[in-house]
Structures are given as structure tokens and as C-alpha cells.
Enzyme design. Sequence first.
Site, PDB file in Angstrom:
ATOM      1  N   GLU A 198       1.272  -0.011  -4.726  1.00 49.67           N
ATOM      2  CA  GLU A 198       0.709   1.313  -5.152  1.00 49.67           C
ATOM      3  C   GLU A 198       1.270   1.956  -5.049  1.00 49.67           C
ATOM      4  O   GLU A 198       1.955   2.839  -4.974  1.00 49.67           O
ATOM      5  CB  GLU A 198      -0.461   1.113  -4.065  1.00 49.67           C
ATOM      6  CG  GLU A 198      -1.416   2.182  -4.619  1.00 49.67           C
ATOM      7  CD  GLU A 198      -2.724   2.492  -2.660  1.00 49.67           C
ATOM      8  OE1 GLU A 198      -3.657   3.331  -3.486  1.00 49.67           O
ATOM      9  OE2 GLU A 198      -2.184   2.931  -2.108  1.00 49.67           O
ATOM     10  N   ASP A 217       0.845  -1.619   0.155  1.00 52.03           N
ATOM     11  CA  ASP A 217       0.038   0.052  -0.017  1.00 52.03           C
ATOM     12  C   ASP A 217       0.938   1.519   0.370  1.00 52.03           C
ATOM     13  O   ASP A 217       1.638   1.158   0.268  1.00 52.03           O
ATOM     14  CB  ASP A 217      -0.608   0.382   1.047  1.00 52.03           C
ATOM     15  CG  ASP A 217      -1.716   1.004   1.245  1.00 52.03           C
ATOM     16  OD1 ASP A 217      -2.538   1.243   0.788  1.00 52.03           O
ATOM     17  OD2 ASP A 217      -1.651   1.999   2.364  1.00 52.03           O
TER      18      ASP A 217
END
Length: 616
Positions: free
Chosen positions: A359, A330
Site C-alpha cells: 500500500e 499495509d
Amino acid sequence: MKHFRITIVMLLLAASAFAQEVNFYPSNWWVGMTNPKVQVMIHGKDIGKGEISIMDYPGVVLDSVHKAENPNYVFIDLLVNAAAKPGNLQISWKQGKATKKYSFALGARREGKGKSFAKGVNSEDLIYLLIPDRFSNGDPSNDKMAGLLDQTLNRDSIYHRHGGDLKGIINNLDYLQDMGITALWLLPVWQNNMPDRTEHGYAITNHYKVEPRLGTNEDYETLGEELHKRGMKLVQDVIYNHTGLYHFFVQDKPMKDWLHEWPSYTQTNYKDQALFDPYASEADKKKLVDGWFTPMMPDLNQKNPFVANFLIQHAIWSVEQFGVDGWRIDTYIYNDLDFMNRCNKALLDEYPNISIFGETWVHGVPNQSFFTANTMGNIPFKSNLPATTDFQTLFYGIQEALTKPFGWTDGVNKLYTTTAQDYLYLDPMKQVIFLDNHDLPRFYSVIGEDTAKYKVALSWLLTFRGVPQLYYGNENLMTGFTNPDGWVRLDFKGGWPGDKENKFISTGRSPKENDIFNHLRTLANFRKTSSAIKTGKLMQYIPEDGVYVYFRYDGNQTVMCVMNTNTTEKTIDTNRFSERTNGFKKGIDIPTGKAYELGGSLKLRPMSMLVLNLGV
């Protein structure tokens, strides 16, 4: 801002009450790891005021003991040599006449020692992303858990918990497998003991305990086992950049520089350009990387070696404990990138086949390629991240193709141009492509709920280069815009006892939904055996008059993909593509089974896409 400071102080004062028991992080370890070193963080009231030692254990050496600034912590470095056998290591604590003994388990590694599992998620796979709280409720008894801060349970609110859990996911694995899914990516499963908005899982408060409202560590292990029995894979979502404000090591910090803290609350500027801009200021770089994501998500100081070790070891522990195959990171761009290189290497050293993708919600292929393994030789930082979530082929690719009219640089030409920049990636086939996710508007809503466009989008997703990822509900036309994000995180209908509709079965879906489901299912199961799509090359042709043609091919198979983005019929001359069609006389359209002749003109329906398996 004074209010923010006062809140932190009050929380820290309250923290002294809960640290009565002694806990170890990691909670256990293994013999035979590639890296024999493990640093164990021990947390307990005044644990650091005593002396730590270990009982004699062949093959294990207590290399060093680190007393923290906070006496509630001590860090011990263990060397678990090749001679060590599985068993329970006894750790002794002594202060004056008081002594205590603790058991630390050293287990046998999984079969294959990191090579027969953690197989990686690659271009052969189809990932299904879901939110555990919103997919299916398999165990209503854990919907509310006493002692946790968030006691909401209200399916009528997009902000509250809804009760989905790991058992609900396990109950529906046959549904996913039948659809053609080969890998499952869950939003974070670790405990989020926060006051509110706990449904998404991105504010971790205990890295070694599964969120109780989702189940137990054993349930998570069972999920991995059930996936592997079916030949499917598990992708774990991880957050290195920040944690939840109510994490025990935030409430009771081991040392002063455990977090990035500022004189007053400072939020990240979200500007990735500061990391590669040759004219960027150091102040902007620092704010990007060290600023907090939100007041409820403190930013971890990854330059602190104890923080770094904690995060890296949790990654390795997760893979070994649960048999994780893929690793999604993330908010990658907000991390200390030198730390990320170190972390990626540590995972790959132990598990050489595991896939890692980060990400990178940025704008532009050069921006995105900076954060992954790339071909740019003249930049000061070189990333070892194997892949990213490919926002570029979404924002400047398929979304443009289906929402903008065709032009010299617009419409489907944007998809072609974006793909042409793949030369910047070391291996573009590792890029994870998608139409939407938990932070984005549902793609079906973006294209005005046009099922013809949606079929085109799904056909592209399942035939293009890279690793395709679906978002739960793509298969049954779930809608929603991110205003706020809860509207794209609604329940999967049929996942709760008593639901009036059940989208898990064909009779619970409308004719339109079944049409889309079957279209997706047919392509997904075709690609399972298609060598050209799974591992073949890509060749694309410059779009003409709104028609885009690309091929996936290898020595055994050729698949011709023809996308008509116009609202009218178009006819193309297939001889233009003879470089790839020579030797083939016809093609069978996979979604419909219809045969098309090659070597002349080919009529295309308005807003449609052919996926032709070429043959003689």
C-alpha cells in the site's frame, strides 16, 4: 501526554498476570525450507531465568540461545538441516531442580516446496477485497467471545462488530466464482484483542492466532483449501509497521528497543517525500518512519534483529501454513525500507512465484515508483517490492476522467498522462488497480451515483493494464463516503440470517443493480479467457475531444477499448487506429454482444465505453 505515560505503565504492570503459560512463536515450523534457520521466541513467566536445551533430534542443531532483557523471554536459533525429518522436537527448560519439556512440531512442507502453491496473483486475476466482519455471518456462535476486551455486537453501529466470519465467506465462494472473481483478499484475520474498533483487524495482538470472532486457524486453512479447489487464490493482508497496543509483546516487551518510543507521544508526519527529497531533514525522515500511526498502534522497531526475525518468520509461516498466494503489505511507506527489502527477499527466496504488493497511498507516479521496483538508476535506495496498490491511476486517472471536463491536461487526458509515466515502473503489469477500498469513498458515490459512468469505470478496471481489484459491494452499487470510514464498511446485505434483502441472488437485487452486476460479470468472465487482457500489451492513443482509445493485444487477440467521457454522442474515425486495427473488419462489444464495423466512422453513445473483441 502524562496521561498516556501513566496508561502504558499501568498496562505493563497488569501484564505480569497473564504470562503464566509458555508459548512459542512461530508455533511450529517445517523441514526442507530453503533457509534452514529459524529463530523461536519463547514467552512465559521467568522463562529466561532457566537454561534451554533440545533433546537429540537428527538434523536439528540448537545454534544459539539469546536471553532477553525481560526474563519472560528467550530466543533460540535452530538449524533445521536437510537431513531432518518431520516430527516433534523436544525443548527442555531447567532452573535448579525444576525441569519442563515442551514439544515443537516440525512438519513436512506443502507439496512442491513453495513452487506448486503460492502461485502469485497477477494480471490474469481479478481480486475481491472484503472485510470479514462485514461480509457474511456463517457462525453466530462466535459473534461474541468471552475474555476479549471488545464485547460489542451491534449491526446498527458502524464502529462495533457485526458478526461476519470466515465460515460466512466460505459459504459464498460459489457466488464470487460465478461473478468471475479469481482471488480473495481479506482484511487482516489475526487476533485484535483491543477495547474498540476491532472490526478492521489492523491492530494485531497475536500474530499466530486467527481472530476468534472470525473463526479458528483451522477455518482459515479451510478457506484456503476451498479457494484452491475452485482454482482461486488467497491474498493475505499483513502489517509490519505497527501492532495493537494490547499485543502481548507490547504489554510485556522483550527488550527496551522493541518499539520506537519517544519522550512524549509522537505521530508519523505521513510525508513520504522525506524519504526521497534531496533536501529533506533527518528529523523529518525519522518522524515519518518511527512515529506512531495512532496512540493505539505502537510502531515496531524493525532495526531490532529480533523484531525483524519475528515479522519475517510470521510471513513465511503464514504462506506455508495456509497456502497463501499473494501478499499485500499495509502502510508500506512507513516501514524501515531496508528491512522491507530483506523481508521481500526472504519471502521470494522461499516462494519464487508469490506476488507481493504494498500500500503506497502517495501522490504522484514518481513518489509511488520510488517504493517499488523501478527504472530510476540515480537514487540512493532501490526497492525490490514487485508492485504497489496503484493510487495514481485512481486519483489522477479514472477518477479525473469521470469527474472533470476534458481539457489539455484535465479529464481523461489525466488518465492518459498518468499511464504514460509507466516507464518509471520495472513492470507496470504487476500494479494493482482499483476504484475504491476500505479507506476510500465508494466510487459509485464519488461519481454521483451515475450508472453510465460506473459502467465506464468497471469496463476500464477489467481491461486496463495491471491486476484489477474490486471492493465488496462494487457489484451491487454500495455507496458511502469516508466521513467517517465506517460508512464505506457497511454490511453486505443478505450475509446475515433474517436480512430483508439478499444481494447474493438476482431476485434480491434491483433492476439497476442487476444491470451493473451482469455488466461486471460478463467482462470478468471474458477476461478469464482473453490472452490479450490477461497478459497482452497496452497501446494508448492521445485522447481527442474527450474520447480515449487504448488497445490490449498479443499475437492471438486484439481488444479495442473506446471510452467516451462526454455527455453527448461522438463520432470517431477508426482509420486513425489502423496501426492496431489493420486486418480486422469488425468488433464485438463484450458487454452487449453488439457488432461494430471498422474501417470508417464509429458512433459512440454519451458517457459510454466499448470493449471490442476484434475479428475478421
